[in-house]
Design an enzyme around this catalytic site. Sequence first.
Site, PDB file in Angstrom:
ATOM      1  N   LYS A 104      30.552  70.339  73.412  1.00 38.15           N
ATOM      2  CA  LYS A 104      29.357  71.578  72.648  1.00 38.15           C
ATOM      3  C   LYS A 104      31.005  72.390  72.456  1.00 38.15           C
ATOM      4  O   LYS A 104      31.115  73.285  71.470  1.00 38.15           O
ATOM      5  CB  LYS A 104      28.386  72.020  73.535  1.00 38.15           C
ATOM      6  CG  LYS A 104      27.424  71.230  73.606  1.00 38.15           C
ATOM      7  CD  LYS A 104      26.531  71.772  73.855  1.00 38.15           C
ATOM      8  CE  LYS A 104      25.192  70.447  74.386  1.00 38.15           C
ATOM      9  NZ  LYS A 104      24.259  71.352  75.477  1.00 38.15           N
TER      10      LYS A 104
ATOM     11  N   ALA B  52      28.304  76.528  77.728  1.00 35.68           N
ATOM     12  CA  ALA B  52      27.566  75.901  78.464  1.00 35.68           C
ATOM     13  C   ALA B  52      26.662  75.163  79.123  1.00 35.68           C
ATOM     14  O   ALA B  52      26.318  75.181  77.753  1.00 35.68           O
ATOM     15  CB  ALA B  52      26.741  77.830  79.507  1.00 35.68           C
ATOM     16  N   ASP B  53      26.544  74.323  79.309  1.00 32.10           N
ATOM     17  CA  ASP B  53      25.303  73.609  79.858  1.00 32.10           C
ATOM     18  C   ASP B  53      25.160  72.881  81.416  1.00 32.10           C
ATOM     19  O   ASP B  53      25.885  72.531  82.446  1.00 32.10           O
ATOM     20  CB  ASP B  53      27.028  71.724  78.950  1.00 32.10           C
ATOM     21  CG  ASP B  53      24.811  70.547  78.666  1.00 32.10           C
ATOM     22  OD1 ASP B  53      24.207  71.628  78.185  1.00 32.10           O
ATOM     23  OD2 ASP B  53      24.933  69.784  79.493  1.00 32.10           O
ATOM     24  N   THR B  54      23.767  72.406  80.952  1.00 27.08           N
ATOM     25  CA  THR B  54      23.388  72.496  83.110  1.00 27.08           C
ATOM     26  C   THR B  54      22.665  71.033  83.288  1.00 27.08           C
ATOM     27  O   THR B  54      21.780  70.875  82.119  1.00 27.08           O
ATOM     28  CB  THR B  54      22.210  73.086  83.029  1.00 27.08           C
ATOM     29  OG1 THR B  54      22.785  75.099  82.766  1.00 27.08           O
ATOM     30  CG2 THR B  54      22.033  73.632  84.341  1.00 27.08           C
TER      31      THR B  54
ATOM     32  N   ALA C 226      28.301  73.404  83.753  1.00 25.31           N
ATOM     33  CA  ALA C 226      30.063  74.080  83.182  1.00 25.31           C
ATOM     34  C   ALA C 226      30.004  75.268  82.602  1.00 25.31           C
ATOM     35  O   ALA C 226      28.681  75.271  81.825  1.00 25.31           O
ATOM     36  CB  ALA C 226      29.880  72.663  83.063  1.00 25.31           C
TER      37      ALA C 226
END
Length: 200
Positions: free
Chosen positions: A59, A80-82, A117
């Site tokens: 991303k 960010a990614d969750t 992250a």
Amino acid sequence: MNRLLYLASQSPRRSQLLDQIGVRHVVLAPGPDEDAEALEAVLARESALTYVRRVTALKLEAAVARHRRLALSEGPILCADTTVALGRSILGKPADAAEARSMLQRLSGRAHRVLTAVALAHGSRRLEALSVSRVRFAPLSEAQIDAYIASGEPLGKAGGYAIQGRAAAFVEHISGSHSGIVGLPLFETAELLRRCGWAL
């Protein structure tokens, strides 16, 4: 340095968290020709840790290309990614109410991990950090799950819930970063910004 950060996320909660620590930013959202959701496909035998770091990096690079294509002014780009992990299972965003129900039934009365992250692009530099928190849900009745699904909140949320919303009532215990569970760990984000010369 340019005091403007580009946030490569359409999540209002991430924008609000940046506001909370006083970071001036603009949203650098995917265009209509970009399929951001396609980047979130889980690979065979991929661990939650590997998954969330890989997706965040993908991303970020997509956002860097978007920034370049739009010829925007210079500035760090944050992504960010969750994801939610129950044992070795990765619980992503439910595709529909039935999948949300299945996820909530699996999370009921159990502990799970929330991994977020964060990645930052600043010129040619790439920095990353990871937040791992543990959340334990109380046992949920079918009526509670039904009411929550009817609210519409589970759709589009990793693990089928939003801890900053109605699902806060499901939580028995949290260890780790509350802001990381919401979608942007502030401590790790601030550290990345400092490393690229941003004075908070």
